[in-house]
Design a protein around this motif. Structure first.
Motif, PDB file in Angstrom:
ATOM      1  N   PRO A 124       0.836  -1.214   0.000  1.00 22.76           N
ATOM      2  CA  PRO A 124       0.000   0.000   0.000  1.00 22.76           C
ATOM      3  C   PRO A 124       0.861   1.250   0.000  1.00 22.76           C
ATOM      4  O   PRO A 124       1.995   1.242   0.483  1.00 22.76           O
ATOM      5  CB  PRO A 124      -0.786  -0.132   1.315  1.00 22.76           C
ATOM      6  CG  PRO A 124       0.018  -1.046   2.160  1.00 22.76           C
ATOM      7  CD  PRO A 124       0.695  -1.995   1.234  1.00 22.76           C
ATOM      8  N   GLU A 125       0.320   2.316  -0.577  1.00 22.60           N
ATOM      9  CA  GLU A 125       1.070   3.565  -0.638  1.00 22.60           C
ATOM     10  C   GLU A 125       1.302   4.115   0.762  1.00 22.60           C
ATOM     11  O   GLU A 125       0.445   3.997   1.640  1.00 22.60           O
ATOM     12  CB  GLU A 125       0.316   4.593  -1.478  1.00 22.60           C
ATOM     13  CG  GLU A 125       0.214   4.219  -2.953  1.00 22.60           C
ATOM     14  CD  GLU A 125      -0.459   5.301  -3.763  1.00 22.60           C
ATOM     15  OE1 GLU A 125      -0.749   6.372  -3.186  1.00 22.60           O
ATOM     16  OE2 GLU A 125      -0.680   5.091  -4.968  1.00 22.60           O
ATOM     17  N   GLY A 126       2.468   4.721   0.951  1.00 19.50           N
ATOM     18  CA  GLY A 126       2.784   5.308   2.247  1.00 19.50           C
ATOM     19  C   GLY A 126       3.412   4.288   3.181  1.00 19.50           C
ATOM     20  O   GLY A 126       3.334   3.076   2.970  1.00 19.50           O
ATOM     21  N   ASP A 127       4.094   4.770   4.197  1.00 22.71           N
ATOM     22  CA  ASP A 127       4.754   3.907   5.162  1.00 22.71           C
ATOM     23  C   ASP A 127       3.754   3.383   6.181  1.00 22.71           C
ATOM     24  O   ASP A 127       2.695   3.967   6.407  1.00 22.71           O
ATOM     25  CB  ASP A 127       5.866   4.692   5.884  1.00 22.71           C
ATOM     26  CG  ASP A 127       6.928   5.179   4.911  1.00 22.71           C
ATOM     27  OD1 ASP A 127       7.417   4.352   4.119  1.00 22.71           O
ATOM     28  OD2 ASP A 127       7.244   6.385   4.945  1.00 22.71           O
ATOM     29  N   GLN A 128       4.120   2.276   6.815  1.00 27.55           N
ATOM     30  CA  GLN A 128       3.261   1.723   7.852  1.00 27.55           C
ATOM     31  C   GLN A 128       3.217   2.650   9.067  1.00 27.55           C
ATOM     32  O   GLN A 128       4.180   3.339   9.390  1.00 27.55           O
ATOM     33  CB  GLN A 128       3.768   0.347   8.293  1.00 27.55           C
ATOM     34  CG  GLN A 128       3.413  -0.785   7.351  1.00 27.55           C
ATOM     35  CD  GLN A 128       3.841  -2.126   7.914  1.00 27.55           C
ATOM     36  OE1 GLN A 128       5.018  -2.340   8.170  1.00 27.55           O
ATOM     37  NE2 GLN A 128       2.896  -3.041   8.079  1.00 27.55           N
ATOM     38  N   THR A 129       2.063   2.630   9.722  1.00 28.34           N
ATOM     39  CA  THR A 129       1.916   3.340  10.994  1.00 28.34           C
ATOM     40  C   THR A 129       2.014   2.317  12.107  1.00 28.34           C
ATOM     41  O   THR A 129       1.365   1.270  12.055  1.00 28.34           O
ATOM     42  CB  THR A 129       0.549   4.047  11.061  1.00 28.34           C
ATOM     43  OG1 THR A 129       0.467   5.013  10.011  1.00 28.34           O
ATOM     44  CG2 THR A 129       0.372   4.742  12.410  1.00 28.34           C
ATOM     45  N   TRP A 130       2.825   2.621  13.126  1.00 31.16           N
ATOM     46  CA  TRP A 130       2.976   1.717  14.264  1.00 31.16           C
ATOM     47  C   TRP A 130       2.411   2.395  15.504  1.00 31.16           C
ATOM     48  O   TRP A 130       2.701   3.565  15.774  1.00 31.16           O
ATOM     49  CB  TRP A 130       4.450   1.348  14.472  1.00 31.16           C
ATOM     50  CG  TRP A 130       4.996   0.528  13.340  1.00 31.16           C
ATOM     51  CD1 TRP A 130       5.730   0.966  12.281  1.00 31.16           C
ATOM     52  CD2 TRP A 130       4.803  -0.872  13.144  1.00 31.16           C
ATOM     53  NE1 TRP A 130       6.030  -0.063  11.423  1.00 31.16           N
ATOM     54  CE2 TRP A 130       5.476  -1.215  11.942  1.00 31.16           C
ATOM     55  CE3 TRP A 130       4.154  -1.869  13.860  1.00 31.16           C
ATOM     56  CZ2 TRP A 130       5.509  -2.518  11.437  1.00 31.16           C
ATOM     57  CZ3 TRP A 130       4.181  -3.170  13.366  1.00 31.16           C
ATOM     58  CH2 TRP A 130       4.854  -3.483  12.170  1.00 31.16           C
ATOM     59  N   THR A 131       1.581   1.662  16.237  1.00 29.41           N
ATOM     60  CA  THR A 131       0.832   2.212  17.362  1.00 29.41           C
ATOM     61  C   THR A 131       0.999   1.314  18.588  1.00 29.41           C
ATOM     62  O   THR A 131       1.000   0.085  18.459  1.00 29.41           O
ATOM     63  CB  THR A 131      -0.662   2.313  17.015  1.00 29.41           C
ATOM     64  OG1 THR A 131      -0.806   3.094  15.820  1.00 29.41           O
ATOM     65  CG2 THR A 131      -1.456   2.969  18.141  1.00 29.41           C
ATOM     66  N   VAL A 132       1.110   1.936  19.762  1.00 36.04           N
ATOM     67  CA  VAL A 132       1.161   1.191  21.017  1.00 36.04           C
ATOM     68  C   VAL A 132      -0.269   0.978  21.514  1.00 36.04           C
ATOM     69  O   VAL A 132      -1.038   1.932  21.661  1.00 36.04           O
ATOM     70  CB  VAL A 132       1.988   1.945  22.079  1.00 36.04           C
ATOM     71  CG1 VAL A 132       1.965   1.191  23.412  1.00 36.04           C
ATOM     72  CG2 VAL A 132       3.425   2.123  21.598  1.00 36.04           C
ATOM     73  N   ALA A 133      -0.630  -0.272  21.768  1.00 37.97           N
ATOM     74  CA  ALA A 133      -1.958  -0.608  22.295  1.00 37.97           C
ATOM     75  C   ALA A 133      -1.776  -1.541  23.479  1.00 37.97           C
ATOM     76  O   ALA A 133      -1.064  -2.546  23.385  1.00 37.97           O
ATOM     77  CB  ALA A 133      -2.818  -1.276  21.226  1.00 37.97           C
ATOM     78  N   GLY A 134      -2.399  -1.173  24.608  1.00 32.07           N
ATOM     79  CA  GLY A 134      -2.217  -1.992  25.811  1.00 32.07           C
ATOM     80  C   GLY A 134      -3.220  -1.634  26.887  1.00 32.07           C
ATOM     81  O   GLY A 134      -4.319  -1.142  26.595  1.00 32.07           O
TER      82      GLY A 134
END
Length: 381
Positions: A124-134
């Motif tokens: 997919p276009e664009g870089d991956q988004t990384w998110t903290v979930a906890g």
């Protein structure tokens, strides 16, 4: 008469149409297009005989995943009835474009899926988004990968960072989280075993928490820096597990199962007249503050298991749950109560708690005979 017959036939047809169930595929975004959404009509299955149902998803760009992508088939857009009980898994061995066909039999409730490669993988276009979930104590909202406030930052699209200040952390308490890709659970990382990554500190306080993540190696590291003192209210500890043992099914909010503090760091709960079956294993845990954010079972981090001692038969028992906070030790024992209200306690168990003689004086751990524990008379043998 002919009109009446026609009306009856129309009514019967209408009722038949109303009775027809809708079956929908809900699962991970990569193979369904939307993350675990049973109400998504775009994933409704079709049928020609109301027995065999299918759903075809074309042009799905899916990355390889040996552990498989999870999915279920749900009835009438609700989780009330879903198959299988555990998630079905579709294993993808190669990054590619796929045609995915889901199948379901409404009589046998068998679920299956196949993936046919139809093209090369296009990122997919664009870089991956990384998110903290906890847990909520760490992330503000519990286990929400869509929360953009917890997106990590990067300068090179490889090394990602997340920083949060004034986080209240209690000592020796695990605070769990994962790092998720593109605001979904399809791709997420925790510890080396695939479980949640956990933070803990040695003293209570307000902390600055910094989480680093490498998108190439998937390695996670955490730094905690204490910035101020902080006091915590004493926690409420609640027993939750199988309904046969606990009265409610895995409900940490059930206040009737709140434990009683019997000494500093020691809690108990007595459930009376519990119908138990010999050789049956009953699972349970203890949860803090009516939430799953902090809970304990056995030493392996799994559910604790209780069953009647050898020689005990089916019947009603008084079950006493014990929890030592500092050691995070949890167990339960069943005893048949004496009509006079006197129960039997083994000496090795009594040694872990404060006990008193009949004059109200605290006695040593080697005491034998009738004593008072948790407001009840017990015979220590």
């Amino acid at each position: 008469m002919k009109k009446i017959f026609t009306l009856i036939m129309m009514l019967a047809a209408t009722l038949t149409m109303q009775a027809q169930d809708t079956w929908t595929v809900a699962g991970e975004t990569a193979i369904t297009g939307i993350s675990w959404t049973p109400s998504d009509e775009a994933n409704d299955m079709t049928t020609t005989d109301e027995i065999t149902y299918t759903l075809v998803k074309e042009h799905m760009m899916v990355k390889a995943k040996d552990a498989g992508y999870g999915y279920k088939v749900v009835k009438n857009h609700s989780w009330d009835e879903a198959y299988p009980a555990d998630n079905a898994l579709l294993v993808i061995n190669e990054d590619a474009e796929y045609k995915i066909t889901f199948s379901f039999n409404s009589q046998s409730f068998e679920v299956s899926a196949t993936a046919e490669k139809t093209g090369e993988y296009v990122a997919p276009e664009g870089d991956q988004t990384w998110t903290v979930a906890g847990v909520a104590e760490l992330c503000g909202t519990a286990w929400d990968p869509t929360l953009t406030d917890n997106d990590m930052t990067t300068t090179d699209q490889v090394n990602y960072n997340w920083k949060k200040e004034d986080v209240a952390l209690d000592k020796n308490t695990p605070y769990a989280f994962k790092v998720c890709a593109d605001h979904a659970w399809d791709e997420s990382y925790g510890n080396d075993e695939g479980g949640n990554y956990e933070i803990s500190v040695n003293e209570p306080g307000l902390y600055t928490v910094e989480i680093a993540f490498n998108s190439n190696t998937k390695a996670i590291s955490v730094t905690t820096t204490k910035t101020a003192d902080h006091s915590f209210a004493e926690k409420t500890w609640t027993i939750c597990g199988k309904a046969e043992l606990c009265g409610s099914e895995w409900d940490p909010a059930d206040t009737t199962n709140d434990m009683i503090k019997t000494n500093e760091g020691e809690f108990t709960l007595v459930r009376r007249n519990v119908a138990l079956i010999k050789d049956t294993e009953y699972e349970f845990k203890v949860a803090a503050n009516h939430s799953w954010s902090e809970s304990y079972g056995n030493d392996m981090g799994e559910n604790q298991v209780f069953k009647l001692d050898e020689g005990l038969e089916d019947g009603n028992y008084d079950v006493t749950f014990y929890f030592l906070v500092e050691a995070k030790t949890l167990w339960a024992e069943a005893e048949v109560a004496d009509p006079a209200g006197v129960t039997t306690m083994k000496a090795d168990k009594a040694s872990k708690f404060v006990i008193y003689n009949l004059q109200g004086q605290r006695v040593a751990n080697n005491y034998r005979g009738i004593a008072i524990h948790n407001g009840k008379k017990v015979v220590i043998k």
